[in-house]
Design an enzyme around this catalytic site. Structure first.
Site, PDB file in Angstrom:
ATOM      1  N   SER A 116      25.490 -31.002-122.042  1.00  0.00           N
ATOM      2  CA  SER A 116      25.366 -30.881-123.491  1.00  0.00           C
ATOM      3  C   SER A 116      26.194 -31.945-124.193  1.00  0.00           C
ATOM      4  O   SER A 116      27.238 -32.379-123.686  1.00  0.00           O
ATOM      5  CB  SER A 116      25.876 -29.492-123.894  1.00  0.00           C
ATOM      6  OG  SER A 116      26.116 -29.427-125.278  1.00  0.00           O
TER       7      SER A 116
ATOM      8  N   TYR B 241      32.606 -21.989-123.235  1.00  0.00           N
ATOM      9  CA  TYR B 241      31.254 -22.458-122.910  1.00  0.00           C
ATOM     10  C   TYR B 241      31.234 -23.975-122.719  1.00  0.00           C
ATOM     11  O   TYR B 241      30.751 -24.499-121.715  1.00  0.00           O
ATOM     12  CB  TYR B 241      30.267 -22.048-124.022  1.00  0.00           C
ATOM     13  CG  TYR B 241      29.009 -22.879-124.014  1.00  0.00           C
ATOM     14  CD1 TYR B 241      28.004 -22.631-123.088  1.00  0.00           C
ATOM     15  CD2 TYR B 241      28.841 -23.941-124.910  1.00  0.00           C
ATOM     16  CE1 TYR B 241      26.867 -23.416-123.055  1.00  0.00           C
ATOM     17  CE2 TYR B 241      27.711 -24.732-124.877  1.00  0.00           C
ATOM     18  CZ  TYR B 241      26.728 -24.462-123.954  1.00  0.00           C
ATOM     19  OH  TYR B 241      25.617 -25.257-123.915  1.00  0.00           O
TER      20      TYR B 241
ATOM     21  N   LYS C 246      30.631 -26.695-119.245  1.00  0.00           N
ATOM     22  CA  LYS C 246      29.755 -27.871-119.101  1.00  0.00           C
ATOM     23  C   LYS C 246      30.560 -29.052-118.552  1.00  0.00           C
ATOM     24  O   LYS C 246      30.118 -29.766-117.656  1.00  0.00           O
ATOM     25  CB  LYS C 246      29.114 -28.238-120.447  1.00  0.00           C
ATOM     26  CG  LYS C 246      28.113 -27.221-120.960  1.00  0.00           C
ATOM     27  CD  LYS C 246      26.886 -27.112-120.068  1.00  0.00           C
ATOM     28  CE  LYS C 246      25.949 -25.998-120.484  1.00  0.00           C
ATOM     29  NZ  LYS C 246      24.929 -25.662-119.473  1.00  0.00           N
TER      30      LYS C 246
HETATM   31  N1  UFG Z   1      24.134 -23.525-139.109  1.00  0.00           N
HETATM   32  C1  UFG Z   1      24.069 -22.993-140.390  1.00  0.00           C
HETATM   33  N2  UFG Z   1      23.659 -21.701-140.531  1.00  0.00           N
HETATM   34  C2  UFG Z   1      23.317 -20.900-139.467  1.00  0.00           C
HETATM   35  C3  UFG Z   1      23.401 -21.463-138.161  1.00  0.00           C
HETATM   36  C4  UFG Z   1      23.812 -22.768-138.030  1.00  0.00           C
HETATM   37  O1  UFG Z   1      24.359 -23.667-141.370  1.00  0.00           O
HETATM   38  O2  UFG Z   1      22.999 -19.740-139.685  1.00  0.00           O
HETATM   39  C5  UFG Z   1      24.531 -24.923-138.956  1.00  0.00           C
HETATM   40  C6  UFG Z   1      25.787 -25.097-138.124  1.00  0.00           C
HETATM   41  O3  UFG Z   1      26.939 -24.967-138.909  1.00  0.00           O
HETATM   42  C7  UFG Z   1      25.572 -26.503-137.579  1.00  0.00           C
HETATM   43  C8  UFG Z   1      24.047 -26.622-137.446  1.00  0.00           C
HETATM   44  O4  UFG Z   1      23.515 -25.593-138.255  1.00  0.00           O
HETATM   45  O5  UFG Z   1      25.998 -27.429-138.526  1.00  0.00           O
HETATM   46  C9  UFG Z   1      23.570 -26.413-136.027  1.00  0.00           C
HETATM   47  O6  UFG Z   1      24.112 -25.209-135.525  1.00  0.00           O
HETATM   48  P1  UFG Z   1      23.601 -24.536-134.174  1.00  0.00           P
HETATM   49  O7  UFG Z   1      24.396 -23.275-133.978  1.00  0.00           O
HETATM   50  O8  UFG Z   1      22.126 -24.406-134.181  1.00  0.00           O
HETATM   51  O9  UFG Z   1      23.951 -25.611-133.070  1.00  0.00           O
HETATM   52  P2  UFG Z   1      25.364 -26.241-132.682  1.00  0.00           P
HETATM   53  O10 UFG Z   1      25.228 -27.700-132.957  1.00  0.00           O
HETATM   54  O11 UFG Z   1      26.494 -25.543-133.262  1.00  0.00           O
HETATM   55  O12 UFG Z   1      25.437 -25.878-131.139  1.00  0.00           O
HETATM   56  C10 UFG Z   1      24.504 -26.370-130.270  1.00  0.00           C
HETATM   57  C11 UFG Z   1      24.245 -25.398-129.123  1.00  0.00           C
HETATM   58  C12 UFG Z   1      25.411 -25.310-128.213  1.00  0.00           C
HETATM   59  C13 UFG Z   1      25.911 -26.671-127.847  1.00  0.00           C
HETATM   60  C14 UFG Z   1      26.183 -27.466-129.077  1.00  0.00           C
HETATM   61  C15 UFG Z   1      26.615 -28.857-128.755  1.00  0.00           C
HETATM   62  O13 UFG Z   1      23.928 -24.115-129.615  1.00  0.00           O
HETATM   63  O14 UFG Z   1      24.987 -24.645-127.050  1.00  0.00           O
HETATM   64  O15 UFG Z   1      24.998 -27.564-129.830  1.00  0.00           O
HETATM   65  O16 UFG Z   1      27.208 -29.431-129.855  1.00  0.00           O
HETATM   66  F1  UFG Z   1      27.056 -26.587-127.148  1.00  0.00           F
END
Ligand code: UFG
Length: 344
Positions: free
Chosen positions: A127, A152, A156
């Site tokens: 990741s 988590y 990785k």
């Molecule tokens: N977000 C919102 N509202 C929500 C959910 C998410 O604004 O209800 C925003 C988050 O703050 C972030 C973006 O959307 O800015 C993406 O969030 P995600 O949770 O979809 O994804 P992440 O980038 O946080 O995490 C993902 C994977 C992880 C991995 C990570 C690597 O879920 O498994 O990318 O950076 F580790």
């Protein structure tokens, strides 16, 4: 004769899409999954899409003997694609030992069994989380690995090291580690897709469930970051494009095209999109209005990250091809399918 591949976590989100692409490319697939976060009927959907039913064994990758029996039952497996893992960032903070056990022991079991059964290669789901907040964007594979933000993320990083150390020690195996950016969307048939249990933690399932009326409002976590519109930036990659990268990586191992016995590739689009941009793209491309509000920042969020995928582009001959509009439509069609089936 078709080459036989084991896919762990093959009924999961990325796993199921990859099984379809492997079968479409002429591989024979054996799925191992403990169904802890997926449904057995995904195997039916895979068969419906590709016309081929993959073999399925309900086995937990923590079960060394169970895995050993699978390799004995299906002789001649040449490669493994290892998706099976726990993947909820927040849960990993609450239950670190569960995450370390599941994610580390599963890989160790596979790496021990590979030489015993003459299995040549493994593709590991890594990741972009290993980069933390990169100092330079877009981020290349050469960027430094930053201290993990969660157990988590740490699994990785450690798993990448376990693979490197195993190969350095003289194990005859080969590996490709794919660092995924943010996989989203669903198969164009809308027969497989992401099926989060409970309240989704990730943006796209929360967004499509809100658009469907299952959730009242999408919270945008922060609009005061150092980005053009203040919301966080990610590199959203279509899950089918991502699945295809696995097929190419497996061909590369089995056809002796690797430059090193262990290789690492960024799998992203190279395009950064903010949360607000993504919401607007969703509304434009589906015609569905979204109820959203600005909310406080979420703890642990990276401000901005997107890939430099040029190494994967030139070396693998792989490129993310699908537009963000088509990708978001596929995510919406999947949500509609879940409603039609009465699943959600
Ligand atoms: N977000 C919102 N509202 C929500 C959910 C998410 O604004 O209800 C925003 C988050 O703050 C972030 C973006 O959307 O800015 C993406 O969030 P995600 O949770 O979809 O994804 P992440 O980038 O946080 O995490 C993902 C994977 C992880 C991995 C990570 C690597 O879920 O498994 O990318 O950076 F580790």
């Amino acid at each position: 004769m078709k080459k036989r591949i084991l896919v762990t976590g093959g009924t999961g989100y990325i796993g199921s899409h990859t099984v379809v692409e492997l079968q479409n490319s002429g591989y024979e697939v054996v799925i191992v999954d403990n169904l802890s976060n997926s449904r057995a009927d995904v195997v039916d959907s895979i068969e419906q899409i590709s016309g081929v039913r993959p073999a399925f064994e309900k086995v937990d990758c923590l079960d060394y003997e169970g895995l050993n029996n699978v390799f004995t039952k299906y002789p001649g497996i040449q490669g493994i694609i290892h998706f099976a893992a726990s993947k909820a960032v927040g849960e990993s903070v609450q239950k670190p030992l569960l995450y370390y056990r599941n994610n580390l022991v599963s890989l160790i079991n596979l790496l021990e069994l590979m030489p015993k059964h003459g299995i040549k290669g493994i593709i590991f789901s890594s990741s972009c989380t290993v980069y933390g907040q990169p100092d330079v964007l877009p981020v290349t594979e050469a960027a430094p690995i930053k201290k993990a933000e969660s157990p988590y993320g740490n699994t990785k990083q450690i798993n990448e090291e376990i693979i490197r150390d195993t190969i350095t020690s003289g194990s005859p195996i080969h590996a490709v580690m794919l660092r995924y950016f943010n996989p989203i969307g669903a198969h164009p048939t809308a027969l497989i897709g992401e099926l989060p249990l409970g309240v989704p933690q990730n943006l796209i399932p929360y967004l499509t469930q809100t658009a469907m009326g299952i959730r009242e409002k999408l919270s945008v976590f922060g609009d005061d970051y150092d980005t053009p519109d203040g919301s966080c930036i990610r590199d959203y990659i279509y899950v089918v494009d991502l699945a295809k990268a696995h097929v190419i990586a497996m061909n590369r191992i089995l056809e002796d095209k690797q430059k090193d016995k262990v290789e690492v590739f960024n799998i992203g689009t190279g395009r950064g999109l903010s949360v607000l941009e993504l919401i607007h793209k969703f509304e434009e491309s589906t015609g569905v209005k979204l109820n959203y509000q600005i909310a406080p920042r979420r703890a642990g969020d990276i401000v901005k990250v997107w890939a430099d995928p040029s190494y994967a582009n030139s070396e693998l001959g792989w490129k993310a091809e699908t537009s963000i509009e088509d990708t978001l439509r596929s995510a919406w069609n999947w949500q509609v399918h879940l409603r039609e089936k009465g699943i959600m």
